[in-house]
Design an enzyme around this catalytic site. Structure first.
Site, PDB file in Angstrom:
ATOM      1  N   GLU A 191      22.728  16.318  46.978  1.00 50.52           N
ATOM      2  CA  GLU A 191      22.095  17.493  46.380  1.00 50.52           C
ATOM      3  C   GLU A 191      22.526  18.740  47.147  1.00 50.52           C
ATOM      4  O   GLU A 191      22.621  18.722  48.371  1.00 50.52           O
ATOM      5  CB  GLU A 191      20.570  17.325  46.452  1.00 50.52           C
ATOM      6  CG  GLU A 191      19.774  18.522  45.954  1.00 50.52           C
ATOM      7  CD  GLU A 191      18.290  18.405  46.280  1.00 50.52           C
ATOM      8  OE1 GLU A 191      17.486  18.992  45.542  1.00 50.52           O
ATOM      9  OE2 GLU A 191      17.941  17.734  47.279  1.00 50.52           O
ATOM     10  N   LYS A 246      17.586  17.859  37.366  1.00 49.29           N
ATOM     11  CA  LYS A 246      16.354  17.369  37.981  1.00 49.29           C
ATOM     12  C   LYS A 246      15.158  17.635  37.070  1.00 49.29           C
ATOM     13  O   LYS A 246      14.932  18.762  36.632  1.00 49.29           O
ATOM     14  CB  LYS A 246      16.146  18.042  39.341  1.00 49.29           C
ATOM     15  CG  LYS A 246      14.958  17.509  40.126  1.00 49.29           C
ATOM     16  CD  LYS A 246      14.876  18.171  41.495  1.00 49.29           C
ATOM     17  CE  LYS A 246      13.728  17.595  42.312  1.00 49.29           C
ATOM     18  NZ  LYS A 246      13.621  18.222  43.648  1.00 49.29           N
ATOM     19  N   CYS A 280      16.360  13.953  45.051  1.00 48.58           N
ATOM     20  CA  CYS A 280      15.426  14.274  46.131  1.00 48.58           C
ATOM     21  C   CYS A 280      14.046  13.660  45.922  1.00 48.58           C
ATOM     22  O   CYS A 280      13.903  12.451  45.799  1.00 48.58           O
ATOM     23  CB  CYS A 280      15.364  15.789  46.300  1.00 48.58           C
ATOM     24  SG  CYS A 280      14.726  16.286  47.926  1.00 48.58           S
TER      25      CYS A 280
END
Length: 571
Positions: A326, A387, A438
Site C-alpha cells: 500500500e 479499498k 491494510c
C-alpha cells in the site's frame, strides 16, 4: 433448555453474600458499603452524611474491585501481540466473570469500564504516534461496549448455565463493536489474541466469532469452577457430590480449550505461484513518513531494479508476480508522468506483472482512492482494487465541517478517501489473488467475500510506517495468521516498512521481514480453491451466538418480573 431465575428469599449463613459464594468482606459481591445510616426523618445535610461524604464512601468501597478489574484489563491486553501471552485472555475473561458475580447492573457497568478502559489503553497505545488524545478518546469509546456487555452479563448470570449466556454476550459485544459507528473498529477481539493457541483451528469452522466464543466460554466456565470450588470450601463440605459442579466446569473449560486440536486444517493445493514481495522502506518512521515527494516510490523502484539484476545474474529465482505494498507510489501515477514512467521502468525490468499500491485522485477533486493496481510489463496498468473500508479519522473525516473547527489536527487529512464497491479479486499473471488493503484484514466480511468471489490466495497490502516499532504491525500480522486458517489460504503481507510476511494456509509464518529495512521476500505459495466451513456459513454463527446472548438477558428480565409479581400476590 432450562432457565432458572432464583429470586426467592433464603436464610444464609452470616457473612455470606446473596449469591451464596463469596463473602462481601472480600469485595467480590458488592460494589461499596452503604455508608452510615441516616437518622430517622433526617434530610440531606440534617444529621445524615452529605452527598460528598456518601460519594467518597462509595468510591472507597468500590476502589478494590475496580483495581482488580483494571488488572484484568491489563492482563487481557498482554494476551495480544507483541506479547502473545494468549492464556491470559482466558484468565482475564474468568476474572471479569468472577468480578460480576452478585453485582447490580449499575455496579457491573462500572466494572466493565474499569476493565475495558485500561485494556484498550494499552492495546491501542500505538496510536500515540498520531496523538495521545486519540489513544485516550478511542479507548474510552471502545470501553463503552464492555460497559453495556458487563451490565447484560449481570442479568445473564442469574440464570442456569450462566457461563454459556455470558460467552454469547461477549460475541454480541464484538458484533456491534465491529460494525458501529462508522463501520466499526475490530481491534481487541478475543480471536486476535489467539492466532497461535489450541483454540485457533476453530476459525476454520466458524471464523473469528467462533474462536472468540470458545475463548470466552472457556473463561466463563473457569470462573464457574472457581465459584463452585469456593462454595465447597466455604461450607467445609468434602463430599464428592458437592465437588461435582466445580469439577464439571473445569472439565468443560478444558474440553473447549482442546476442541480446536481436533479440527483439521487442510493445506493441500493443486497449483502454486512464485511471488516476490518488495519492501522498499520509507524515508522516516512516524506520522510524517512520506518525506520528500517520490521518495517511497524511488525506494520500491530501486529495490525492484536490484531484484531484476539479481534474477539476470542468477542470484535470485524469477517470480511469476511481484507484490508492492500500500502507498508504494506516494504520487498518483495517472496524474504524474514521472511516477508513471518510474513504475513502468521497474515493471519492465523485472519482466512480470506487479501489484502496485497507489493513491489515485478521484472520482472528484475532494476525494482520493486507495488502490491496488495490476501493472503489466507489456500493457501497463490494468485491473485495480479500491479499498472498501477507509479508516474514519485516519483516511476520512466524518462531519468534517464541524469537527475540523474543534480538532485542528484533522486538517492534516486534506481529502477524504472514496470507498470501493467490489471485492479485490484480481488476475495477476497466472494467479487469481484477493487484494485486501491494510486494516481491512480485521473485518470478517471483506476477507470472506474476497475468498468466496474466487481468490486462491490473499494479499494484504499495508503501510504501517506511522506505527512502526509500536506493536501495531505485530497485531496486524496476527490477523493475517487468523485469516489463513479461517479461509484455508496462503496470506502474503506486503508492507512499505514492515512487517512483510508469508503465511502458510495453516497459519505458520514462513518468512517475515524486519521493520524499517529494504528487503525482498520470495516464496512459492499454494493456490487453493477448496472453501472452509467458515466460508460457507458466513456470519451465521456470529449472529446466532449474539442473539442467544441477548435473548438470555430478556429471559432473565422476564423471569425476574414474574417472580416479583408472584411474591407480591403471595403477600
Amino acid at each position: 433448555m432450562g432457565l432458572r431465575h432464583d429470586s426467592s428469599p433464603r436464610v444464609r449463613p452470616e457473612g455470606h453474600s446473596a449469591a451464596g459464594t463469596i463473602p462481601e468482606a472480600a469485595g467480590a459481591t458488592t460494589g461499596a458499603p452503604a455508608g452510615p445510616a441516616r437518622p430517622a426523618g433526617a434530610q440531606p445535610g440534617e444529621g445524615g452524611p452529605s452527598r460528598r461524604a456518601r460519594f467518597a464512601a462509595t468510591a472507597r468501597g468500590a476502589a478494590p474491585s475496580s483495581a482488580v478489574a483494571a488488572a484484568g484489563g491489563l492482563a487481557m491486553a498482554a494476551s495480544f501481540p507483541p506479547y502473545d501471552l494468549w492464556p491470559l485472555s482466558v484468565l482475564a475473561v474468568a476474572l471479569f466473570s468472577l468480578m460480576l458475580r452478585g453485582r447490580t447492573v449499575r455496579q457491573g457497568a462500572w466494572l466493565g469500564f474499569a476493565f475495558g478502559f485500561p485494556f484498550f489503553l494499552w492495546l491501542l497505545v500505538w496510536l500515540r504516534s498520531v496523538t495521545w488524545i486519540a489513544v485516550v478518546v478511542l479507548s474510552g469509546v471502545e470501553a463503552l461496549y464492555l460497559v453495556a456487555m458487563a451490565a447484560l452479563m449481570v442479568l445473564a448470570q442469574r440464570l442456569r448455565w450462566a457461563p454459556l449466556w455470558a460467552a454469547c454476550l461477549w460475541i454480541a459485544q464484538e458484533l456491534v463493536r465491529d460494525r458501529l459507528p462508522f463501520g466499526g473498529f475490530s481491534w481487541g477481539r478475543l480471536a486476535f489474541a489467539n492466532t497461535g493457541s489450541p483454540f485457533t483451528p476453530l476459525a476454520a469452522l466458524g471464523g473469528a466469532p467462533l474462536l472468540s466464543f470458545a475463548v470466552a466460554l472457556s473463561g466463563t466456565l473457569l470462573a464457574a469452577c472457581a465459584l463452585s470450588g469456593y462454595g465447597v470450601w466455604q461450607r467445609r463440605t468434602r463430599t464428592p457430590r458437592a465437588a461435582l459442579p466445580a469439577a464439571g466446569a473445569l472439565v468443560l473449560s478444558a474440553a473447549v480449550l482442546c476442541a480446536g486440536l481436533f479440527v483439521p486444517v487442510p493445506t493441500g493445493a493443486d497449483a502454486h505461484v512464485r511471488i516476490a514481495v518488495v519492501q522498499g522502506n520509507v524515508q522516516q518512521p512516524g506520522l510524517h513518513f512520506l518525506g520528500r515527494p517520490m521518495k517511497i516510490l524511488d525506494n520500491h523502484v530501486q529495490a525492484t531494479l536490484k531484484l531484476a539484476a539479481d534474477i539476470r545474474a542468477g542470484r535470485a529465482p524469477k517470480p511469476d508476480i511481484v507484490l508492492w505494498p500500500e502507498n508504494s507510489s506516494d504520487l498518483d501515477p495517472f496524474s504524474n508522468p514521472a511516477a508513471y514512467d518510474k513504475i513502468t521502468q521497474a515493471v519492465q525490468a523485472v519482466g512480470v506483472p506487479v501489484l502496485v499500491g497507489a493513491l489515485v485522485d478521484g472520482p472528484d477533486k475532494d476525494h482520493v482512492q486507495n488502490e491496488g493496481i495490476v501493472w503489466d510489463p507489456v500493457t501497463g496498468p490494468g485491473a485495480h482494487y479500491t479499498k472498501q473500508h477507509p479508516v474514519p479519522f485516519g483516511e476520512y473525516v466524518p462531519f468534517r465541517k464541524e469537527l475540523t473547527k474543534v480538532v485542528s489536527q484533522l486538517n492534516e487529512i486534506p481529502r477524504d478517501f472514496y470507498p470501493g464497491t467490489r471485492t479485490g479479486v484480481l488476475q495477476i499473471g497466472p494467479a487469481r489473488l484477493g487484494d485486501v488493503i491494510c486494516f481491512e484484514v480485521a473485518y470478517d466480511g471483506i476477507v470472506r467475500d474476497t475468498v468466496n468471489a474466487g481468490a486462491r490466495a490473499i494479499v494484504v497490502q499495508t503501510n504501517n510506517a506511522t506505527y512502526g516499532r509500536t506493536g501495531q504491525p505485530e497485531q496486524q500480522l496476527a490477523m493475517s495468521r487468523l485469516r489463513a486458517i479461517e479461509h484455508g489460504r496462503a496470506v502474503v503481507t506486503a508492507a512499505t516498512s514492515g512487517i512483510s510476511a508469508i503465511v502458510a494456509p495453516n497459519g505458520k509464518i514462513e518468512q517475515h521481514s524486519a521493520e524499517f529495512t529494504q528487503q525482498v521476500l520470495d516464496a512459492d505459495i499454494p493456490l487453493r480453491d477448496e472453501k472452509t466451513v467458515a466460508d460457507r456459513v458466513g456470519a451465521v454463527p456470529e449472529w446466532t451466538l449474539a442473539m442467544v446472548g441477548l435473548l438470555s438477558c430478556a429471559a432473565a428480565v422476564a423471569i425476574g418480573r414474574r417472580d416479583r409479581t408472584g411474591m407480591a400476590k403471595g403477600q
